[in-house]
Design a protein around this motif. Structure first.
Motif, PDB file in Angstrom:
ATOM      1  N   ALA A  64      31.510  44.969  26.922  1.00 36.54           N
ATOM      2  CA  ALA A  64      31.495  43.626  26.832  1.00 36.54           C
ATOM      3  C   ALA A  64      32.756  42.899  26.230  1.00 36.54           C
ATOM      4  CB  ALA A  64      30.379  43.485  25.278  1.00 36.54           C
ATOM      5  N   GLY A  65      33.553  43.672  25.548  1.00 35.63           N
ATOM      6  CA  GLY A  65      34.829  43.347  25.169  1.00 35.63           C
ATOM      7  C   GLY A  65      35.762  42.963  26.424  1.00 35.63           C
ATOM      8  N   ALA A  66      35.595  43.752  27.460  1.00 33.06           N
ATOM      9  CA  ALA A  66      36.498  43.771  28.528  1.00 33.06           C
ATOM     10  C   ALA A  66      36.049  42.591  29.262  1.00 33.06           C
ATOM     11  CB  ALA A  66      36.541  44.807  29.540  1.00 33.06           C
ATOM     12  N   ASN A  67      34.682  42.162  29.413  1.00 33.10           N
ATOM     13  CA  ASN A  67      34.161  41.061  29.856  1.00 33.10           C
ATOM     14  C   ASN A  67      34.361  39.770  29.180  1.00 33.10           C
ATOM     15  OD1 ASN A  67      32.170  39.216  30.910  1.00 33.10           O
ATOM     16  ND2 ASN A  67      31.090  40.775  31.939  1.00 33.10           N
ATOM     17  N   LEU A  68      34.199  39.761  27.983  1.00 34.44           N
ATOM     18  CA  LEU A  68      34.372  38.457  27.131  1.00 34.44           C
ATOM     19  C   LEU A  68      35.563  38.103  26.797  1.00 34.44           C
ATOM     20  CD1 LEU A  68      31.746  39.291  24.409  1.00 34.44           C
ATOM     21  CD2 LEU A  68      31.587  37.563  25.947  1.00 34.44           C
ATOM     22  N   ASP A  69      36.805  38.822  27.025  1.00 32.98           N
ATOM     23  CA  ASP A  69      37.843  38.239  26.848  1.00 32.98           C
ATOM     24  C   ASP A  69      38.464  37.131  27.954  1.00 32.98           C
ATOM     25  OD1 ASP A  69      38.592  40.269  28.574  1.00 32.98           O
ATOM     26  OD2 ASP A  69      39.782  41.444  27.603  1.00 32.98           O
ATOM     27  N   GLY A  70      38.131  37.598  29.150  1.00 29.82           N
ATOM     28  CA  GLY A  70      38.464  36.703  30.269  1.00 29.82           C
ATOM     29  C   GLY A  70      37.501  35.594  30.065  1.00 29.82           C
ATOM     30  N   ALA A  71      36.005  35.784  30.094  1.00 26.16           N
ATOM     31  CA  ALA A  71      35.316  34.617  30.017  1.00 26.16           C
ATOM     32  C   ALA A  71      35.617  33.644  28.831  1.00 26.16           C
ATOM     33  CB  ALA A  71      33.900  35.250  29.777  1.00 26.16           C
ATOM     34  N   VAL A  72      35.943  34.254  27.875  1.00 29.17           N
ATOM     35  CA  VAL A  72      36.334  33.109  26.552  1.00 29.17           C
ATOM     36  C   VAL A  72      37.593  32.588  26.970  1.00 29.17           C
ATOM     37  CG1 VAL A  72      37.031  32.850  24.147  1.00 29.17           C
ATOM     38  CG2 VAL A  72      35.116  34.370  24.867  1.00 29.17           C
ATOM     39  N   ALA A  73      38.625  33.331  27.720  1.00 25.05           N
ATOM     40  CA  ALA A  73      39.994  32.464  27.917  1.00 25.05           C
ATOM     41  C   ALA A  73      39.535  31.375  28.968  1.00 25.05           C
ATOM     42  CB  ALA A  73      40.848  33.643  28.590  1.00 25.05           C
ATOM     43  N   ARG A  74      38.703  31.521  29.867  1.00 23.48           N
ATOM     44  CA  ARG A  74      38.533  30.637  31.067  1.00 23.48           C
ATOM     45  C   ARG A  74      37.828  29.448  30.433  1.00 23.48           C
ATOM     46  NH1 ARG A  74      37.890  35.519  33.896  1.00 23.48           N
ATOM     47  NH2 ARG A  74      35.668  35.605  33.541  1.00 23.48           N
ATOM     48  N   ALA A  75      36.976  29.810  29.502  1.00 24.79           N
ATOM     49  CA  ALA A  75      36.171  28.885  28.833  1.00 24.79           C
ATOM     50  C   ALA A  75      36.904  27.931  28.048  1.00 24.79           C
ATOM     51  CB  ALA A  75      35.088  29.410  27.995  1.00 24.79           C
ATOM     52  N   ARG A  76      37.797  28.512  27.252  1.00 23.52           N
ATOM     53  CA  ARG A  76      38.622  27.661  26.373  1.00 23.52           C
ATOM     54  C   ARG A  76      39.942  27.127  27.321  1.00 23.52           C
ATOM     55  NH1 ARG A  76      40.706  30.210  21.293  1.00 23.52           N
ATOM     56  NH2 ARG A  76      41.730  28.166  21.349  1.00 23.52           N
ATOM     57  N   GLY A  77      40.282  27.437  28.361  1.00 22.71           N
ATOM     58  CA  GLY A  77      41.350  27.029  29.046  1.00 22.71           C
ATOM     59  C   GLY A  77      42.578  27.417  28.567  1.00 22.71           C
ATOM     60  N   VAL A  78      42.325  28.829  27.944  1.00 20.98           N
ATOM     61  CA  VAL A  78      43.717  29.174  27.485  1.00 20.98           C
ATOM     62  C   VAL A  78      44.248  30.394  28.020  1.00 20.98           C
ATOM     63  CG1 VAL A  78      43.260  28.223  24.949  1.00 20.98           C
ATOM     64  CG2 VAL A  78      42.537  30.709  25.798  1.00 20.98           C
ATOM     65  N   SER A  79      43.809  30.620  29.669  1.00 14.61           N
ATOM     66  CA  SER A  79      44.428  31.839  30.127  1.00 14.61           C
ATOM     67  C   SER A  79      45.902  31.657  30.212  1.00 14.61           C
ATOM     68  CB  SER A  79      43.743  31.743  31.644  1.00 14.61           C
ATOM     69  OG  SER A  79      42.255  31.742  31.507  1.00 14.61           O
ATOM     70  N   ARG A  80      46.321  32.802  30.195  1.00 16.58           N
ATOM     71  CA  ARG A  80      48.010  33.014  30.179  1.00 16.58           C
ATOM     72  C   ARG A  80      48.296  34.327  30.609  1.00 16.58           C
ATOM     73  NH1 ARG A  80      45.887  34.867  25.594  1.00 16.58           N
ATOM     74  NH2 ARG A  80      47.131  36.076  24.124  1.00 16.58           N
ATOM     75  N   PRO A  81      49.762  34.412  31.113  1.00 16.42           N
ATOM     76  CA  PRO A  81      50.165  35.926  31.523  1.00 16.42           C
ATOM     77  C   PRO A  81      50.194  36.754  30.710  1.00 16.42           C
ATOM     78  CG  PRO A  81      51.475  34.120  32.290  1.00 16.42           C
ATOM     79  CD  PRO A  81      50.496  33.357  31.446  1.00 16.42           C
ATOM     80  N   TRP A  82      50.473  36.664  29.360  1.00 16.08           N
ATOM     81  CA  TRP A  82      50.310  37.557  28.431  1.00 16.08           C
ATOM     82  C   TRP A  82      48.996  38.096  28.170  1.00 16.08           C
ATOM     83  CZ3 TRP A  82      52.899  41.039  26.523  1.00 16.08           C
ATOM     84  CH2 TRP A  82      52.742  42.089  25.494  1.00 16.08           C
TER      85      TRP A  82
END
Length: 201
Positions: A64-82
């Motif tokens: 769930a953690g591995a799934n949610l980090d990317g999902a939340v990043a995309r939903a918030r528009g805060v995806s970043r290289p780091w």
């Protein structure tokens, strides 16, 4: 080739409420990366003790953690290289913690050698083999191909196999062999996909 990774979109939809709340509260995706690693660490302890049911629950937290980090990043528009780096490090750490638990269990329960290797040795070989698909994917991403996931044996399948090993320690060698063969096959499948990806010579 089909795998449990195909269930990721379904799983993400089940976690949509968590994503929505995280977005509303401005929760950083890194919180979920850390939660996944913590789940894997506790799962490693459960696996070492042969507690398969707690291990199953805790590995679900890891996924769930591995799934949610990317999902939340995309939903918030805060995806970043780091964030990508942290996600990869979290996944690798989680795998190592899980296999460490299996290694302790194999050392505790023993068993007859197979092909000259003890169950502990087989688990250690499986630990190394499980890194191959990721190495191939990251190498492909460095060459300009998409970052590939899934395949015959990804992290979801590894988690389920770890639970089987904890539930029936006598099958630890079989579980490890399946991980080795499945990981090599997954690495080959990903390499073939990368080879034919647009822009990869």
């Amino acid at each position: 080739m089909p795998s449990l990774y195909a269930l990721k979109p379904w799983y993400t939809r089940r976690l949509r409420l968590v994503v929505d709340r995280a977005v509303a509260r401005g929760t950083t995706p890194d919180v979920f990366t850390a939660a996944g690693v913590a789940g894997a660490a506790l799962a490693g302890v459960a696996l070492a003790l042969g507690w398969w049911l707690p291990a199953l629950v805790l590995l679900a937290v890891r996924l769930a953690g591995a799934n949610l980090d990317g999902a939340v990043a995309r939903a918030r528009g805060v995806s970043r290289p780091w964030g990508f780096v942290l996600n990869e490090l979290g996944d690798r750490a989680s795998d190592l913690l899980m296999f460490a638990g299996l290694a302790v269990l194999a050392a505790r329960t023993g068993g007859d050698p197979v092909a000259g290797l003890t169950p502990l040795a087989w688990v250690l070989v499986a630990t190394v083999a499980a890194t191959l698909p990721t190495f191939v994917s990251l190498a492909g991403a460095g060459a300009g191909a998409p970052r590939l996931n899934g395949g015959p044996l990804g992290k979801t399948e590894r988690c389920l196999l770890a639970v089987v090993g904890a539930a029936v320690p006598a099958l630890l060698t079989v579980v490890a062999v399946v991980v080795v063969v499945g990981s090599v096959l997954t690495a080959v499948v990903r390499a073939r996909r990368i080879r034919h990806a647009p822009g990869v010579a």
